[in-house]
Write a protein that holds these residues in place. Structure first.
Motif, PDB file in Angstrom:
ATOM      1  N   SER A  63       0.581  -1.338  -0.166  1.00 44.27           N
ATOM      2  CA  SER A  63       0.119   0.156  -0.136  1.00 44.27           C
ATOM      3  C   SER A  63       0.768   1.154  -0.088  1.00 44.27           C
ATOM      4  CB  SER A  63      -0.860   0.159   1.398  1.00 44.27           C
ATOM      5  OG  SER A  63      -1.888  -0.967   1.268  1.00 44.27           O
ATOM      6  N   LEU A  64       1.932   1.185   0.720  1.00 38.54           N
ATOM      7  CA  LEU A  64       2.836   2.428   0.951  1.00 38.54           C
ATOM      8  C   LEU A  64       3.840   2.610  -0.248  1.00 38.54           C
ATOM      9  CD1 LEU A  64       4.037   2.225   4.599  1.00 38.54           C
ATOM     10  CD2 LEU A  64       2.168   3.519   3.753  1.00 38.54           C
ATOM     11  N   SER A  65       3.710   1.793  -1.491  1.00 33.10           N
ATOM     12  CA  SER A  65       4.146   2.118  -2.666  1.00 33.10           C
ATOM     13  C   SER A  65       3.897   3.423  -3.176  1.00 33.10           C
ATOM     14  CB  SER A  65       4.396   1.059  -3.666  1.00 33.10           C
ATOM     15  OG  SER A  65       3.129   0.470  -3.980  1.00 33.10           O
ATOM     16  N   ILE A  66       2.162   3.613  -2.856  1.00 34.17           N
ATOM     17  CA  ILE A  66       1.941   4.774  -3.369  1.00 34.17           C
ATOM     18  C   ILE A  66       2.262   6.258  -2.550  1.00 34.17           C
ATOM     19  CG2 ILE A  66      -0.291   6.134  -3.349  1.00 34.17           C
ATOM     20  CD1 ILE A  66      -1.738   3.359  -3.909  1.00 34.17           C
ATOM     21  N   ALA A  67       2.912   6.131  -1.341  1.00 31.23           N
ATOM     22  CA  ALA A  67       3.483   7.091  -0.934  1.00 31.23           C
ATOM     23  C   ALA A  67       5.184   7.290  -1.143  1.00 31.23           C
ATOM     24  CB  ALA A  67       3.425   6.712   0.691  1.00 31.23           C
ATOM     25  N   ALA A  68       5.401   6.043  -1.641  1.00 32.17           N
ATOM     26  CA  ALA A  68       6.849   6.027  -2.103  1.00 32.17           C
ATOM     27  C   ALA A  68       7.093   6.951  -3.450  1.00 32.17           C
ATOM     28  CB  ALA A  68       7.262   4.876  -2.160  1.00 32.17           C
ATOM     29  N   VAL A  69       6.093   7.052  -4.340  1.00 30.21           N
ATOM     30  CA  VAL A  69       6.151   7.681  -5.444  1.00 30.21           C
ATOM     31  C   VAL A  69       5.726   9.185  -5.479  1.00 30.21           C
ATOM     32  CG1 VAL A  69       6.098   5.661  -6.752  1.00 30.21           C
ATOM     33  CG2 VAL A  69       4.004   6.923  -6.293  1.00 30.21           C
ATOM     34  N   GLY A  70       4.587   9.422  -4.579  1.00 35.53           N
ATOM     35  CA  GLY A  70       4.403  10.891  -4.758  1.00 35.53           C
ATOM     36  C   GLY A  70       3.619  11.458  -3.511  1.00 35.53           C
ATOM     37  N   ASN A  71       3.642  12.725  -3.430  1.00 34.34           N
ATOM     38  CA  ASN A  71       3.157  13.286  -2.268  1.00 34.34           C
ATOM     39  C   ASN A  71       1.767  13.769  -2.480  1.00 34.34           C
ATOM     40  OD1 ASN A  71       3.453  14.246   0.414  1.00 34.34           O
ATOM     41  ND2 ASN A  71       3.960  16.279  -0.384  1.00 34.34           N
ATOM     42  N   PHE A  72       0.968  13.314  -1.498  1.00 30.97           N
ATOM     43  CA  PHE A  72      -0.364  14.052  -1.362  1.00 30.97           C
ATOM     44  C   PHE A  72      -0.436  15.489  -0.554  1.00 30.97           C
ATOM     45  CE2 PHE A  72      -1.990   9.377  -1.503  1.00 30.97           C
ATOM     46  CZ  PHE A  72      -2.496   9.411  -2.923  1.00 30.97           C
ATOM     47  N   LEU A 202       7.114  -2.399  -9.264  1.00 25.31           N
ATOM     48  CA  LEU A 202       7.608  -1.927  -7.684  1.00 25.31           C
ATOM     49  C   LEU A 202       8.943  -2.707  -7.431  1.00 25.31           C
ATOM     50  CD1 LEU A 202       3.966  -2.558  -6.227  1.00 25.31           C
ATOM     51  CD2 LEU A 202       5.011  -0.308  -6.835  1.00 25.31           C
ATOM     52  N   THR A 203       9.601  -3.426  -7.895  1.00 30.63           N
ATOM     53  CA  THR A 203      10.880  -3.829  -7.502  1.00 30.63           C
ATOM     54  C   THR A 203      11.789  -2.889  -7.548  1.00 30.63           C
ATOM     55  OG1 THR A 203      11.168  -4.812  -9.866  1.00 30.63           O
ATOM     56  CG2 THR A 203      10.483  -6.304  -8.029  1.00 30.63           C
ATOM     57  N   GLN A 204      11.513  -1.836  -8.252  1.00 34.10           N
ATOM     58  CA  GLN A 204      12.457  -0.541  -8.197  1.00 34.10           C
ATOM     59  C   GLN A 204      12.285   0.149  -6.877  1.00 34.10           C
ATOM     60  OE1 GLN A 204      11.988   2.401 -11.459  1.00 34.10           O
ATOM     61  NE2 GLN A 204      12.261   0.883 -13.061  1.00 34.10           N
ATOM     62  N   LEU A 205      11.367   0.027  -6.001  1.00 36.76           N
ATOM     63  CA  LEU A 205      11.035   0.636  -4.738  1.00 36.76           C
ATOM     64  C   LEU A 205      11.467  -0.452  -3.891  1.00 36.76           C
ATOM     65  CD1 LEU A 205       7.320   2.278  -4.831  1.00 36.76           C
ATOM     66  CD2 LEU A 205       9.411   3.359  -5.370  1.00 36.76           C
ATOM     67  N   LYS A 214       4.604  -6.646 -10.041  1.00 31.98           N
ATOM     68  CA  LYS A 214       3.725  -5.964  -9.650  1.00 31.98           C
ATOM     69  C   LYS A 214       4.109  -4.614 -10.057  1.00 31.98           C
ATOM     70  CE  LYS A 214       2.158  -8.440  -5.758  1.00 31.98           C
ATOM     71  NZ  LYS A 214       2.537  -9.934  -6.229  1.00 31.98           N
ATOM     72  N   PHE A 215       3.074  -3.513 -10.457  1.00 34.18           N
ATOM     73  CA  PHE A 215       3.356  -2.322 -10.868  1.00 34.18           C
ATOM     74  C   PHE A 215       2.399  -1.192 -10.226  1.00 34.18           C
ATOM     75  CE2 PHE A 215       4.376  -5.390 -14.001  1.00 34.18           C
ATOM     76  CZ  PHE A 215       5.555  -5.122 -14.587  1.00 34.18           C
ATOM     77  N   LEU A 216       2.948  -0.123 -10.159  1.00 35.08           N
ATOM     78  CA  LEU A 216       2.015   1.057  -9.784  1.00 35.08           C
ATOM     79  C   LEU A 216       1.604   1.758 -10.985  1.00 35.08           C
ATOM     80  CD1 LEU A 216       0.838   3.152  -7.611  1.00 35.08           C
ATOM     81  CD2 LEU A 216       3.108   4.153  -7.613  1.00 35.08           C
ATOM     82  N   ILE A 217       0.536   1.969 -11.214  1.00 34.45           N
ATOM     83  CA  ILE A 217      -0.178   2.759 -12.480  1.00 34.45           C
ATOM     84  C   ILE A 217      -0.666   3.928 -12.188  1.00 34.45           C
ATOM     85  CG2 ILE A 217      -1.934   2.369 -14.382  1.00 34.45           C
ATOM     86  CD1 ILE A 217       0.221  -0.023 -14.448  1.00 34.45           C
TER      87      ILE A 217
END
Ligand code: SAM
Length: 221
Positions: A63-72, A202-205, A214-217
């Protein structure tokens, strides 16, 4: 306390390999997730039984991969479509205490688990709604997030009307859009969606076997 409990010995230390700036309040909240999901999952199955011991890797860190790529940005609003037991919305609500999260699912009993856990850990920035995403009218959010709910074509058709059409308001924030977590070969699914998303493996993170394929789109609005 530096560890969740005996059943989740690696939980917090795994998160802290990738995120270093948690406040004591956030650490306390993350640490409680293991025991709470363990307990609730016995009553209402929201996480596959084979996954519950890997909760921190397969659910919280994912879930936190989303936080790793960008800030809300502070004050922004996020809808989690098809949150199930609270993923990715609940860990993100811990991560971003100044952002409002609205978690929706078409199955009410799963939201009962989300509400109970949010209340126990004192999360004030999370609300829930029992509905199908496509039935929500007259509400807009800055972002939609989602994991493992529907093909991108459907997900985008539900999300787009729910996302504000506005530019970025802060230098370091993402532009409004849909951020979803998906696995496998996505080429056909993306083509069928008619969108041109950004895709991050996501393996980049997190260079761990679980995140392979697995990917973040990210589909900006
Ligand atoms: N996102 C959670 C996760 O990753 O653990 C749950 C994933 S589960 C495979 C899919 C969830 O999406 C289910 O809880 C289902 O009820 C919900 N769902 C499916 N279609 C939906 C819709 N149109 N609106 C709201 N929820 C939906």
């Amino acid at each position: 306390m530096t560890q969740a409990n005996g059943r989740f010995p690696e939980g917090m230390s795994l998160l802290q390999q990738y995120f270093t700036d948690f406040t004591p309040a956030q650490i306390g909240q993350f640490e409680q997730l293991g025991p709470l999901y363990g307990e609730w999952n016995e009553k209402i199955n929201v996480i596959s039984r084979k996954d519950i011991d890997a909760l921190y890797e397969r659910h919280v860190l994912h879930s936190l991969s989303i936080a790793a790529v960008g800030n809300f940005a502070k004050g922004s609003t996020v809808i989690d479509i098809g949150t199930g037991g609270g993923f990715p919305g609940l860990p993100l609500a811990i991560f971003f205490p100044e952002v409002e999260f609205h978690l929706v699912d078409s199955i009410a009993k799963k939201l009962k688990v989300v509400e109970a856990i949010a209340q126990t850990i004192g999360l004030k920035n999370l609300s829930t709604q029992h509905t199908r995403a496509e039935e929500i009218k007259n509400r807009k959010f800055d972002f939609a997030v989602s994991r493992a709910v529907a093909p991108l074509k459907e997900l985008w058709s539900w999300s787009k009307p729910l996302i504000h059409n506005r530019p970025r308001i802060a230098e370091n924030e993402l532009a409004p859009g849909l951020l979803c977590l998906k696995g496998g070969d996505l080429a056909a699914e993306i083509q069928a969606s008619g969108t041109k998303p950004r895709q991050l493996p996501l393996t980049q993170l997190f260079p761990l076997p679980f995140f392979e394929e697995k990917f973040l789109i990210y589909v900006p609005r």
